[in-house]
Design a protein around this motif. Structure first.
Motif, PDB file in Angstrom:
ATOM      1  N   ILE A  36       0.840  -1.196   0.000  1.00  0.00           N
ATOM      2  CA  ILE A  36       0.000   0.000   0.000  1.00  0.00           C
ATOM      3  C   ILE A  36       0.876   1.247   0.000  1.00  0.00           C
ATOM      4  N   ALA A  37       1.928   1.230   0.823  1.00  0.00           N
ATOM      5  CA  ALA A  37       2.830   2.382   0.891  1.00  0.00           C
ATOM      6  C   ALA A  37       3.533   2.615  -0.445  1.00  0.00           C
ATOM      7  N   ARG A  38       3.894   1.543  -1.140  1.00  0.00           N
ATOM      8  CA  ARG A  38       4.539   1.694  -2.447  1.00  0.00           C
ATOM      9  C   ARG A  38       3.609   2.379  -3.441  1.00  0.00           C
ATOM     10  N   ILE A  39       2.349   1.967  -3.443  1.00  0.00           N
ATOM     11  CA  ILE A  39       1.393   2.591  -4.356  1.00  0.00           C
ATOM     12  C   ILE A  39       1.222   4.068  -4.011  1.00  0.00           C
ATOM     13  N   LEU A  40       1.042   4.366  -2.732  1.00  0.00           N
ATOM     14  CA  LEU A  40       0.825   5.753  -2.322  1.00  0.00           C
ATOM     15  C   LEU A  40       2.053   6.621  -2.555  1.00  0.00           C
ATOM     16  N   TRP A  41       3.236   6.061  -2.434  1.00  0.00           N
ATOM     17  CA  TRP A  41       4.463   6.819  -2.711  1.00  0.00           C
ATOM     18  C   TRP A  41       4.417   7.364  -4.133  1.00  0.00           C
ATOM     19  N   GLY A  42       3.929   6.553  -5.063  1.00  0.00           N
ATOM     20  CA  GLY A  42       3.841   6.990  -6.445  1.00  0.00           C
ATOM     21  C   GLY A  42       2.692   7.947  -6.713  1.00  0.00           C
ATOM     22  N   LEU A  43       1.688   7.938  -5.847  1.00  0.00           N
ATOM     23  CA  LEU A  43       0.527   8.810  -6.040  1.00  0.00           C
ATOM     24  C   LEU A  43       0.740  10.213  -5.482  1.00  0.00           C
ATOM     25  N   CYS A  44       1.744  10.382  -4.626  1.00  0.00           N
ATOM     26  CA  CYS A  44       1.997  11.703  -4.045  1.00  0.00           C
ATOM     27  C   CYS A  44       2.328  12.695  -5.153  1.00  0.00           C
ATOM     28  N   GLY A  45       1.566  13.788  -5.200  1.00  0.00           N
ATOM     29  CA  GLY A  45       1.675  14.721  -6.316  1.00  0.00           C
ATOM     30  C   GLY A  45       2.528  15.942  -6.068  1.00  0.00           C
ATOM     31  N   GLU A  46       3.062  16.084  -4.867  1.00  0.00           N
ATOM     32  CA  GLU A  46       3.929  17.224  -4.586  1.00  0.00           C
ATOM     33  C   GLU A  46       4.770  16.935  -3.358  1.00  0.00           C
ATOM     34  N   GLU A  47       5.775  17.764  -3.156  1.00  0.00           N
ATOM     35  CA  GLU A  47       6.651  17.643  -1.994  1.00  0.00           C
ATOM     36  C   GLU A  47       6.664  18.965  -1.262  1.00  0.00           C
ATOM     37  N   ILE A  48       6.384  18.916   0.036  1.00  0.00           N
ATOM     38  CA  ILE A  48       6.345  20.116   0.863  1.00  0.00           C
ATOM     39  C   ILE A  48       7.236  19.901   2.075  1.00  0.00           C
ATOM     40  N   ASP A  49       8.194  20.783   2.256  1.00  0.00           N
ATOM     41  CA  ASP A  49       9.129  20.676   3.375  1.00  0.00           C
ATOM     42  C   ASP A  49       9.773  19.295   3.451  1.00  0.00           C
ATOM     43  N   GLY A  50      10.105  18.761   2.287  1.00  0.00           N
ATOM     44  CA  GLY A  50      10.802  17.480   2.250  1.00  0.00           C
ATOM     45  C   GLY A  50       9.930  16.263   2.439  1.00  0.00           C
ATOM     46  N   LYS A  51       8.603  16.474   2.506  1.00  0.00           N
ATOM     47  CA  LYS A  51       7.689  15.346   2.687  1.00  0.00           C
ATOM     48  C   LYS A  51       6.779  15.220   1.474  1.00  0.00           C
ATOM     49  N   LEU A  52       6.569  13.988   1.035  1.00  0.00           N
ATOM     50  CA  LEU A  52       5.686  13.742  -0.100  1.00  0.00           C
ATOM     51  C   LEU A  52       4.232  13.816   0.349  1.00  0.00           C
ATOM     52  N   VAL A  53       3.413  14.522  -0.420  1.00  0.00           N
ATOM     53  CA  VAL A  53       2.028  14.783  -0.035  1.00  0.00           C
ATOM     54  C   VAL A  53       1.081  14.225  -1.092  1.00  0.00           C
ATOM     55  N   TYR A  54       0.056  13.518  -0.632  1.00  0.00           N
ATOM     56  CA  TYR A  54      -0.981  12.992  -1.513  1.00  0.00           C
ATOM     57  C   TYR A  54      -2.296  13.700  -1.211  1.00  0.00           C
ATOM     58  N   LEU A  55      -2.802  14.462  -2.168  1.00  0.00           N
ATOM     59  CA  LEU A  55      -4.061  15.197  -2.008  1.00  0.00           C
ATOM     60  C   LEU A  55      -5.208  14.308  -2.477  1.00  0.00           C
ATOM     61  N   HIS A  56      -6.082  13.930  -1.550  1.00  0.00           N
ATOM     62  CA  HIS A  56      -7.204  13.047  -1.884  1.00  0.00           C
ATOM     63  C   HIS A  56      -8.558  13.721  -1.677  1.00  0.00           C
ATOM     64  N   ALA A  57      -8.577  14.855  -0.962  1.00  0.00           N
ATOM     65  CA  ALA A  57      -9.793  15.616  -0.693  1.00  0.00           C
ATOM     66  C   ALA A  57     -10.879  14.776  -0.010  1.00  0.00           C
ATOM     67  N   CYS A  58     -10.483  13.664   0.603  1.00  0.00           N
ATOM     68  CA  CYS A  58     -11.421  12.779   1.303  1.00  0.00           C
ATOM     69  C   CYS A  58     -12.566  12.327   0.392  1.00  0.00           C
ATOM     70  N   GLU A  59     -12.276  12.146  -0.888  1.00  0.00           N
ATOM     71  CA  GLU A  59     -13.297  11.751  -1.857  1.00  0.00           C
ATOM     72  C   GLU A  59     -13.082  10.315  -2.325  1.00  0.00           C
ATOM     73  N   ASN A  60     -14.193   9.641  -2.636  1.00  0.00           N
ATOM     74  CA  ASN A  60     -14.166   8.308  -3.247  1.00  0.00           C
ATOM     75  C   ASN A  60     -13.360   7.277  -2.452  1.00  0.00           C
ATOM     76  N   ASN A  61     -13.292   7.469  -1.144  1.00  0.00           N
ATOM     77  CA  ASN A  61     -12.561   6.560  -0.257  1.00  0.00           C
ATOM     78  C   ASN A  61     -11.053   6.554  -0.504  1.00  0.00           C
ATOM     79  N   LEU A  62     -10.556   7.535  -1.241  1.00  0.00           N
ATOM     80  CA  LEU A  62      -9.116   7.586  -1.499  1.00  0.00           C
ATOM     81  C   LEU A  62      -8.318   7.861  -0.230  1.00  0.00           C
ATOM     82  N   ASN A  63      -8.985   8.360   0.806  1.00  0.00           N
ATOM     83  CA  ASN A  63      -8.306   8.593   2.079  1.00  0.00           C
ATOM     84  C   ASN A  63      -8.192   7.335   2.929  1.00  0.00           C
ATOM     85  N   ALA A  64      -8.940   6.281   2.598  1.00  0.00           N
ATOM     86  CA  ALA A  64      -8.956   5.093   3.449  1.00  0.00           C
ATOM     87  C   ALA A  64      -7.604   4.379   3.510  1.00  0.00           C
TER      88      ALA A  64
END
Length: 224
Positions: A36-64
Motif C-alpha cells: 500500500i505504501a509503495r502505491i501511495l508513494w507513487g501517487l503523491c503529487g507534490e513535496e512540501i518541506d521534504g515530505k511527499l504529499v498525496y491530495l485526496h480531498a477525502c473523496e471516493n474513499n481515497l483517504n482510506a
C-alpha cells in the motif's frame, strides 16, 4: 527483486516478489502494508518541506488506504491530504509501528484490492511478468510522466501478485484482475470503515487508532 537506486530493471513475477505466506503472518501483514505504501508513494503529487504529499480531498474513499498507513505510523493526516511521515524508499520494506489500534490484516487486504480496481489497466494481466524500468526519481510529481506510469504499474502489479498468493483475487479471462470473496466489491471500502468503527468502540477513543509520532507535518496543512 533487484533493488538498485536509480534506474533499475525489476521483474514483476509472483515468485520473485514475495515468499509464499499464509494465515496473515507478521511477514504477510508487513508485506500488505508495504505494498500500500509503495502505491501511495507513487501517487503523491507534490513535496512540501521534504515530505511527499498525496491530495485526496477525502473523496471516493481515497483517504482510506492513507488512514490505514497513518495507523501504522507511515503517514500523517493533513486534513484533505496525507503525507509520508518519513524519508522512505519504496524499494525497501516499510517500518511499521505495531500497536493495539493498528488496522487488521483484512483491512490492509481491502486497501490493496481497492487499488487493483481503481487502477484496472495497471492491474491487467498483460503487465504481469514484464521486465520494466522503474526509476526511484519520478521527476516533477505535478506532471504525469512515463516514469510515473511505469512505477504505478509496477506497484499495482505487486499488489495483484500478493493478493493472488493470498487467494483473494485472480486474473480473469478478460485479462483484468478481480478481487474475490468478501473483497469482490472493494471500491466502496465499507468493510474498512466498519472495522475502524469497531476498533474505536473497543479502544474507547479514535485517538488510540494512531501511534504517537512526532508532530512534523508540512506547513500550510491542518491536522485531521
Amino acid at each position: 527483486m533487484n533493488a538498485i537506486d536509480g534506474g533499475r530493471t525489476i521483474e514483476i513475477a509472483a515468485d520473485r516478489l514475495m515468499m509464499t505466506m499464509t494465515n496473515h503472518s507478521d511477514r504477510t501483514y508487513a508485506s500488505l502494508a508495504t505494498q500500500i505504501a509503495r502505491i501511495l508513494w507513487g501517487l503523491c503529487g507534490e513535496e512540501i518541506d521534504g515530505k511527499l504529499v498525496y491530495l485526496h480531498a477525502c473523496e471516493n474513499n481515497l483517504n482510506a488506504p492513507c488512514d490505514m498507513l497513518a495507523r501504522l505510523g507511515l503517514m500523517q493526516d493533513c486534513g484533505v491530504s496525507h503525507c509520508l511521515a518519513s524519508d522512505w524508499s519504496p524499494f525497501d520494506e516499510a517500518v511499521l509501528i505495531r500497536h493495539a489500534g493498528e488496522p487488521t490484516a483484512d483491512d490492509l487486504v481491502s486497501g490493496l484490492t481497492f487499488y487493483t480496481e481503481w487502477f484496472p489497466d495497471d492491474a491487467a494481466i498483460r503487465n504481469r511478468g514484464r521486465l520494466v524500468l522503474v526509476d526511484a526519481n519520478l521527476g516533477d510529481r505535478t506532471r504525469w510522466t512515463p516514469a510515473c506510469a511505469r512505477y504505478r504499474t509496477w506497484a499495482v502489479q505487486g499488489a495483484c501478485d500478493l493478493l493472488a498468493k493470498l487467494d483473494v483475487g485472480s486474473w480473469q479471462a478478460n485479462g483484468f484482475f478481480s478481487p474475490s470473496g468478501r473483497y469482490s466489491d472493494s471500491t466502496d471500502l465499507d468493510l474498512y470503515w466498519h472495522s475502524r468503527n469497531e476498533m474505536i468502540r473497543r479502544l474507547g477513543s479514535e485517538k488510540l487508532l494512531y501511534p504517537h509520532v512526532p508532530d512534523s507535518q508540512p506547513e500550510g496543512f491542518g491536522s485531521g
